[in-house]
Design a protein around this motif. Structure first.
Motif, PDB file in Angstrom:
ATOM      1  N   VAL A   1      74.831 107.119  58.626  1.00  0.00           N
ATOM      2  CA  VAL A   1      74.929 108.040  57.499  1.00  0.00           C
ATOM      3  C   VAL A   1      74.856 107.221  56.212  1.00  0.00           C
ATOM      4  O   VAL A   1      75.592 106.257  56.036  1.00  0.00           O
ATOM      5  CB  VAL A   1      76.240 108.858  57.546  1.00  0.00           C
ATOM      6  CG1 VAL A   1      76.425 109.672  56.276  1.00  0.00           C
ATOM      7  CG2 VAL A   1      76.265 109.759  58.772  1.00  0.00           C
ATOM      8  N   GLU A   2      73.934 107.613  55.341  1.00  0.00           N
ATOM      9  CA  GLU A   2      73.788 106.918  54.059  1.00  0.00           C
ATOM     10  C   GLU A   2      74.737 107.546  53.044  1.00  0.00           C
ATOM     11  O   GLU A   2      74.894 108.769  53.009  1.00  0.00           O
ATOM     12  CB  GLU A   2      72.347 107.012  53.555  1.00  0.00           C
ATOM     13  CG  GLU A   2      71.353 106.290  54.443  1.00  0.00           C
ATOM     14  CD  GLU A   2      71.575 104.788  54.523  1.00  0.00           C
ATOM     15  OE1 GLU A   2      72.102 104.189  53.557  1.00  0.00           O
ATOM     16  OE2 GLU A   2      71.215 104.204  55.562  1.00  0.00           O
ATOM     17  N   VAL A   3      75.379 106.699  52.244  1.00  0.00           N
ATOM     18  CA  VAL A   3      76.363 107.165  51.270  1.00  0.00           C
ATOM     19  C   VAL A   3      75.938 106.714  49.874  1.00  0.00           C
ATOM     20  O   VAL A   3      75.609 105.548  49.668  1.00  0.00           O
ATOM     21  CB  VAL A   3      77.768 106.618  51.587  1.00  0.00           C
ATOM     22  CG1 VAL A   3      78.777 107.095  50.541  1.00  0.00           C
ATOM     23  CG2 VAL A   3      78.218 107.040  52.986  1.00  0.00           C
ATOM     24  N   ILE A   4      75.943 107.663  48.955  1.00  0.00           N
ATOM     25  CA  ILE A   4      75.685 107.378  47.540  1.00  0.00           C
ATOM     26  C   ILE A   4      76.979 107.655  46.796  1.00  0.00           C
ATOM     27  O   ILE A   4      77.534 108.753  46.889  1.00  0.00           O
ATOM     28  CB  ILE A   4      74.546 108.262  46.996  1.00  0.00           C
ATOM     29  CG1 ILE A   4      73.246 107.967  47.755  1.00  0.00           C
ATOM     30  CG2 ILE A   4      74.374 108.047  45.490  1.00  0.00           C
ATOM     31  CD1 ILE A   4      72.121 108.944  47.479  1.00  0.00           C
ATOM     32  N   MET A   5      77.470 106.657  46.081  1.00  0.00           N
ATOM     33  CA  MET A   5      78.719 106.796  45.337  1.00  0.00           C
ATOM     34  C   MET A   5      78.447 107.517  44.019  1.00  0.00           C
ATOM     35  O   MET A   5      77.442 107.267  43.363  1.00  0.00           O
ATOM     36  CB  MET A   5      79.344 105.422  45.068  1.00  0.00           C
ATOM     37  CG  MET A   5      79.599 104.594  46.320  1.00  0.00           C
ATOM     38  SD  MET A   5      80.687 105.379  47.527  1.00  0.00           S
ATOM     39  CE  MET A   5      82.277 105.138  46.760  1.00  0.00           C
ATOM     40  N   LEU A   6      79.358 108.394  43.637  1.00  0.00           N
ATOM     41  CA  LEU A   6      79.270 109.155  42.400  1.00  0.00           C
ATOM     42  C   LEU A   6      80.451 108.739  41.534  1.00  0.00           C
ATOM     43  O   LEU A   6      81.596 108.829  41.965  1.00  0.00           O
ATOM     44  CB  LEU A   6      79.327 110.652  42.720  1.00  0.00           C
ATOM     45  CG  LEU A   6      79.090 111.638  41.618  1.00  0.00           C
ATOM     46  CD1 LEU A   6      77.693 111.467  41.019  1.00  0.00           C
ATOM     47  CD2 LEU A   6      79.242 113.054  42.144  1.00  0.00           C
ATOM     48  N   THR A   7      80.184 108.252  40.337  1.00  0.00           N
ATOM     49  CA  THR A   7      81.254 107.678  39.539  1.00  0.00           C
ATOM     50  C   THR A   7      81.157 108.048  38.070  1.00  0.00           C
ATOM     51  O   THR A   7      80.069 108.300  37.560  1.00  0.00           O
ATOM     52  CB  THR A   7      81.242 106.139  39.674  1.00  0.00           C
ATOM     53  OG1 THR A   7      82.278 105.583  38.901  1.00  0.00           O
ATOM     54  CG2 THR A   7      79.925 105.540  39.228  1.00  0.00           C
ATOM     55  N   GLY A   8      82.314 108.057  37.413  1.00  0.00           N
ATOM     56  CA  GLY A   8      82.365 108.145  35.961  1.00  0.00           C
ATOM     57  C   GLY A   8      82.272 106.727  35.418  1.00  0.00           C
ATOM     58  O   GLY A   8      82.364 105.757  36.171  1.00  0.00           O
ATOM     59  N   HIS A   9      82.078 106.586  34.133  1.00  0.00           N
ATOM     60  CA  HIS A   9      81.942 105.251  33.550  1.00  0.00           C
ATOM     61  C   HIS A   9      83.146 104.365  33.838  1.00  0.00           C
ATOM     62  O   HIS A   9      83.018 103.175  34.067  1.00  0.00           O
ATOM     63  CB  HIS A   9      81.739 105.350  32.031  1.00  0.00           C
ATOM     64  CG  HIS A   9      80.444 105.999  31.671  1.00  0.00           C
ATOM     65  ND1 HIS A   9      79.243 105.371  31.817  1.00  0.00           N
ATOM     66  CD2 HIS A   9      80.170 107.248  31.193  1.00  0.00           C
ATOM     67  CE1 HIS A   9      78.274 106.181  31.430  1.00  0.00           C
ATOM     68  NE2 HIS A   9      78.818 107.335  31.058  1.00  0.00           N
ATOM     69  N   ALA A  10      84.347 104.957  33.841  1.00  0.00           N
ATOM     70  CA  ALA A  10      85.568 104.177  34.021  1.00  0.00           C
ATOM     71  C   ALA A  10      85.688 103.574  35.414  1.00  0.00           C
ATOM     72  O   ALA A  10      86.405 102.606  35.613  1.00  0.00           O
ATOM     73  CB  ALA A  10      86.784 105.046  33.733  1.00  0.00           C
ATOM     74  N   THR A  11      84.966 104.127  36.378  1.00  0.00           N
ATOM     75  CA  THR A  11      85.097 103.644  37.754  1.00  0.00           C
ATOM     76  C   THR A  11      83.824 102.955  38.242  1.00  0.00           C
ATOM     77  O   THR A  11      83.577 102.868  39.435  1.00  0.00           O
ATOM     78  CB  THR A  11      85.476 104.801  38.702  1.00  0.00           C
ATOM     79  OG1 THR A  11      84.504 105.822  38.581  1.00  0.00           O
ATOM     80  CG2 THR A  11      86.850 105.334  38.402  1.00  0.00           C
ATOM     81  N   LEU A  12      83.016 102.438  37.311  1.00  0.00           N
ATOM     82  CA  LEU A  12      81.775 101.776  37.680  1.00  0.00           C
ATOM     83  C   LEU A  12      82.037 100.573  38.593  1.00  0.00           C
ATOM     84  O   LEU A  12      81.301 100.349  39.550  1.00  0.00           O
ATOM     85  CB  LEU A  12      81.010 101.348  36.428  1.00  0.00           C
ATOM     86  CG  LEU A  12      79.577 100.890  36.634  1.00  0.00           C
ATOM     87  CD1 LEU A  12      78.756 101.963  37.335  1.00  0.00           C
ATOM     88  CD2 LEU A  12      78.943 100.558  35.289  1.00  0.00           C
ATOM     89  N   ASP A  13      83.111  99.822  38.323  1.00  0.00           N
ATOM     90  CA  ASP A  13      83.447  98.679  39.179  1.00  0.00           C
ATOM     91  C   ASP A  13      83.739  99.135  40.604  1.00  0.00           C
ATOM     92  O   ASP A  13      83.383  98.459  41.562  1.00  0.00           O
ATOM     93  CB  ASP A  13      84.645  97.906  38.618  1.00  0.00           C
ATOM     94  CG  ASP A  13      84.297  97.138  37.353  1.00  0.00           C
ATOM     95  OD1 ASP A  13      83.098  96.844  37.126  1.00  0.00           O
ATOM     96  OD2 ASP A  13      85.230  96.821  36.591  1.00  0.00           O
ATOM     97  N   SER A  14      84.373 100.292  40.746  1.00  0.00           N
ATOM     98  CA  SER A  14      84.649 100.831  42.082  1.00  0.00           C
ATOM     99  C   SER A  14      83.358 101.181  42.808  1.00  0.00           C
ATOM    100  O   SER A  14      83.246 100.992  44.013  1.00  0.00           O
ATOM    101  CB  SER A  14      85.518 102.085  41.988  1.00  0.00           C
ATOM    102  OG  SER A  14      86.796 101.761  41.518  1.00  0.00           O
TER     103      SER A  14
END
Length: 150
Positions: free
Chosen positions: A76-89
């Motif tokens: 399963v391929e996963v694409i992370m969705l983030t706000g600017h504050a969690t870019l490092d995550s």
């Protein structure tokens, strides 16, 4: 060829429903989950090719969910969705096996484009596995003739 199935995982229900409707208008089957545990439950019973996973969620966060998905469902391929504050995550997620990441608010066309690229990767991996399994069970004509001569 199999049709792509996406799952959106985000704790913001309004975002989930709006995004699901926009993606489904393009003909892509889209499931939703409000948290990591719900996403894992869905994966137990449904075929999903691409998960679009919010990094910041209460309880099991996106990176924990990513690790659980990759441990149980490595294709399963996963694409992370983030706000600017969690870019490092999100970058940490890439190191843990995520295919890519998107920054919120992500454009629907960008979500679909990245999901299609991830789906192609998924299908290529599955094709390689099928070819390897077939090769293991199939013998070449030379092997058949050689064994028949003995």
């Amino acid at each position: 060829m199999e049709k792509m199935k996406i799952m959106l995982v985000d704790d913001e229900e309004r975002y989930l429903q709006t995004t699901r409707k926009l993606i489904e208008k393009t003909g892509i089957e889209t499931l939703t989950a409000l948290n990591g545990n719900q996403a894992l439950e869905i994966l137990e019973t449904r075929t999903v090719h691409v998960v679009i996973l919010d990094v910041k969620m209460p309880g099991m966060d996106g990176n924990e969910t990513l690790k659980a998905i990759k441990a149980r469902y490595p294709l399963v391929e996963v694409i992370m969705l983030t706000g600017h504050a969690t870019l490092d995550s999100a970058i940490d997620g890439l190191k843990s096996g995520a295919n890519d990441y998107l920054v919120k608010p992500a454009d629907i066309d960008e979500i679909i484009e990245k999901a299609k690229a991830a789906f192609e990767k998924n299908q290529l991996q599955e094709q390689k596995i099928r070819a390897a399994q077939t090769k293991r069970y199939m013998r070449s004509p030379r092997e058949i003739l050689k064994n028949d001569d003995e």
